[in-house]
Design a protein around this motif. Sequence first.
Motif, short mmCIF file in Angstrom:
data_model
loop_
_atom_site.label_atom_id
_atom_site.label_comp_id
_atom_site.label_asym_id
_atom_site.label_seq_id
_atom_site.Cartn_x
_atom_site.Cartn_y
_atom_site.Cartn_z
N ASN A 67 0.80 -1.23 0.00
CA ASN A 67 0.00 0.00 0.00
C ASN A 67 0.83 1.28 0.00
OD1 ASN A 67 -2.24 -1.68 0.13
ND2 ASN A 67 -2.39 -1.54 2.35
N LEU A 68 2.14 1.15 -0.08
CA LEU A 68 3.02 2.32 -0.13
C LEU A 68 3.09 2.87 -1.55
CD1 LEU A 68 5.94 0.78 1.94
CD2 LEU A 68 4.55 2.74 2.66
N PRO A 69 3.43 4.16 -1.73
CA PRO A 69 3.66 4.69 -3.07
C PRO A 69 4.91 4.07 -3.72
CG PRO A 69 3.36 6.50 -1.50
CD PRO A 69 3.43 5.22 -0.71
N ALA A 70 5.86 3.62 -2.91
CA ALA A 70 7.06 2.95 -3.43
C ALA A 70 6.69 1.52 -3.84
CB ALA A 70 8.15 2.92 -2.36
N LYS A 71 7.27 1.07 -4.95
CA LYS A 71 6.99 -0.28 -5.44
C LYS A 71 7.57 -1.36 -4.53
CE LYS A 71 7.52 1.41 -10.11
NZ LYS A 71 8.47 1.42 -11.21
N TYR A 72 8.73 -1.04 -3.94
CA TYR A 72 9.43 -2.02 -3.11
C TYR A 72 9.91 -1.37 -1.81
CZ TYR A 72 9.57 -4.84 -7.33
OH TYR A 72 9.20 -5.56 -8.44
N VAL A 73 10.19 -2.24 -0.84
CA VAL A 73 10.85 -1.82 0.39
C VAL A 73 12.13 -2.65 0.50
CG1 VAL A 73 10.74 -1.65 2.91
CG2 VAL A 73 8.66 -1.30 1.54
N ILE A 74 13.24 -1.95 0.66
CA ILE A 74 14.50 -2.64 0.95
C ILE A 74 14.69 -2.49 2.46
CG2 ILE A 74 17.00 -2.61 0.66
CD1 ILE A 74 16.47 -1.56 -2.22
N HIS A 75 14.76 -3.61 3.13
CA HIS A 75 14.91 -3.64 4.60
C HIS A 75 16.38 -3.87 4.90
CE1 HIS A 75 10.51 -4.36 4.87
NE2 HIS A 75 10.73 -5.02 3.75
N THR A 76 16.98 -3.00 5.69
CA THR A 76 18.36 -3.20 6.11
C THR A 76 18.44 -3.00 7.61
OG1 THR A 76 20.67 -2.69 5.59
CG2 THR A 76 19.13 -0.81 5.69
N VAL A 77 19.31 -3.76 8.23
CA VAL A 77 19.42 -3.74 9.68
C VAL A 77 20.72 -3.05 10.07
CG1 VAL A 77 19.45 -5.12 11.79
CG2 VAL A 77 18.11 -5.88 9.81
N GLY A 78 20.59 -1.86 10.62
CA GLY A 78 21.75 -1.11 11.07
C GLY A 78 22.21 -1.57 12.44
N PRO A 79 23.43 -1.18 12.79
CA PRO A 79 23.96 -1.56 14.10
C PRO A 79 23.36 -0.71 15.21
CG PRO A 79 25.50 -0.12 12.98
CD PRO A 79 24.38 -0.40 12.00
N VAL A 80 23.25 -1.31 16.38
CA VAL A 80 22.95 -0.55 17.59
C VAL A 80 24.29 0.08 17.99
CG1 VAL A 80 22.24 -0.68 20.01
CG2 VAL A 80 21.10 -2.11 18.29
N TYR A 81 24.31 1.39 18.10
CA TYR A 81 25.57 2.11 18.32
C TYR A 81 26.20 1.76 19.66
CZ TYR A 81 28.97 5.87 18.58
OH TYR A 81 30.13 6.59 18.69
N ALA A 82 27.48 1.35 19.58
CA ALA A 82 28.24 1.03 20.79
C ALA A 82 29.60 1.73 20.78
CB ALA A 82 28.43 -0.48 20.90
N GLY A 83 29.86 2.54 19.75
CA GLY A 83 31.12 3.26 19.66
C GLY A 83 32.29 2.43 19.17
N ASN A 97 24.97 -2.52 0.60
CA ASN A 97 24.19 -3.72 0.26
C ASN A 97 22.78 -3.37 -0.22
OD1 ASN A 97 26.30 -5.48 0.80
ND2 ASN A 97 25.75 -5.68 2.95
N SER A 98 22.20 -2.30 0.31
CA SER A 98 20.88 -1.86 -0.16
C SER A 98 20.96 -1.41 -1.62
CB SER A 98 20.35 -0.73 0.71
OG SER A 98 20.10 -1.19 2.02
N LEU A 99 22.00 -0.67 -1.95
CA LEU A 99 22.18 -0.20 -3.33
C LEU A 99 22.46 -1.37 -4.28
CD1 LEU A 99 24.22 3.01 -2.56
CD2 LEU A 99 21.85 2.90 -3.37
N ALA A 100 23.27 -2.32 -3.83
CA ALA A 100 23.55 -3.50 -4.65
C ALA A 100 22.27 -4.29 -4.92
CB ALA A 100 24.59 -4.38 -3.96
N LEU A 101 21.43 -4.40 -3.90
CA LEU A 101 20.15 -5.10 -4.05
C LEU A 101 19.22 -4.36 -5.01
CD1 LEU A 101 18.66 -7.62 -3.05
CD2 LEU A 101 17.89 -6.29 -1.09
N ALA A 102 19.21 -3.02 -4.92
CA ALA A 102 18.39 -2.21 -5.83
C ALA A 102 18.82 -2.43 -7.28
CB ALA A 102 18.49 -0.73 -5.46
N LYS A 103 20.12 -2.44 -7.50
CA LYS A 103 20.63 -2.66 -8.86
C LYS A 103 20.26 -4.06 -9.35
CE LYS A 103 24.80 -2.76 -11.67
NZ LYS A 103 26.27 -2.66 -11.69
N LYS A 104 20.46 -5.04 -8.49
CA LYS A 104 20.14 -6.43 -8.86
C LYS A 104 18.67 -6.58 -9.24
CE LYS A 104 20.39 -11.15 -7.08
NZ LYS A 104 20.63 -11.99 -5.91
N ALA A 105 17.79 -5.81 -8.58
CA ALA A 105 16.35 -5.86 -8.86
C ALA A 105 15.96 -4.95 -10.04
CB ALA A 105 15.56 -5.46 -7.61
N GLY A 106 16.94 -4.25 -10.62
CA GLY A 106 16.65 -3.38 -11.76
C GLY A 106 15.94 -2.09 -11.39
#
Length: 167
Positions: A67-83, A97-106
């Motif tokens: 239901n989003l205006p975007a066709k896809y959602v790329i989910h990425t898991v960032g680190p919990v900051y610990a310094g 990795n998100s950009l690589a996945l976007a390219k792979k999906a065209g």
Amino acid sequence: MKNIKIIKGDITKMKADAIVNAANNSLLGGGGVDGAIHRAAGPRLLEECMALHGCPTGEARITHGYNLPAKYVIHTVGPVYAGKTSDAHMLASCYYNSLALAKKAGLHSVIFSAISTGVYGYPAEDATKIAVDAIEKWQKENAGYNLVISMCAYDNRMYRIYEKMVA
């Protein structure tokens, strides 16, 4: 000038081939932008995420946008900051990795949320520099690929940080 656009507003209302969700390891929704994306996309997003069986920190997975205006959602898991030095490496991996996945999906347009800067506590200026550096690295390595990359600021403070880092 770096080839990164800065936009301000609600990422769940933005039209693009994909928006990038700052997800948790389960991919099953949570607080902040993750919860907002899940609510806006509807229950089919959760169903598709359940079938992915999670995502390790620094990696990315793709689903439909429903239901989003975007066709896809790329989910990425960032680190919990610990310094730690590994925090920066993991955060850079999220963007790359998100950009690589976007390219792979065209895909040809991607809008990033500010990964790890909310409840995961990554200092926004440090996180933004890491993000911009990772995006620039990907752009140099994929110079022939047409991908419009935007950074979505959720408030004026984040917008100013993006402006400073992208200028």
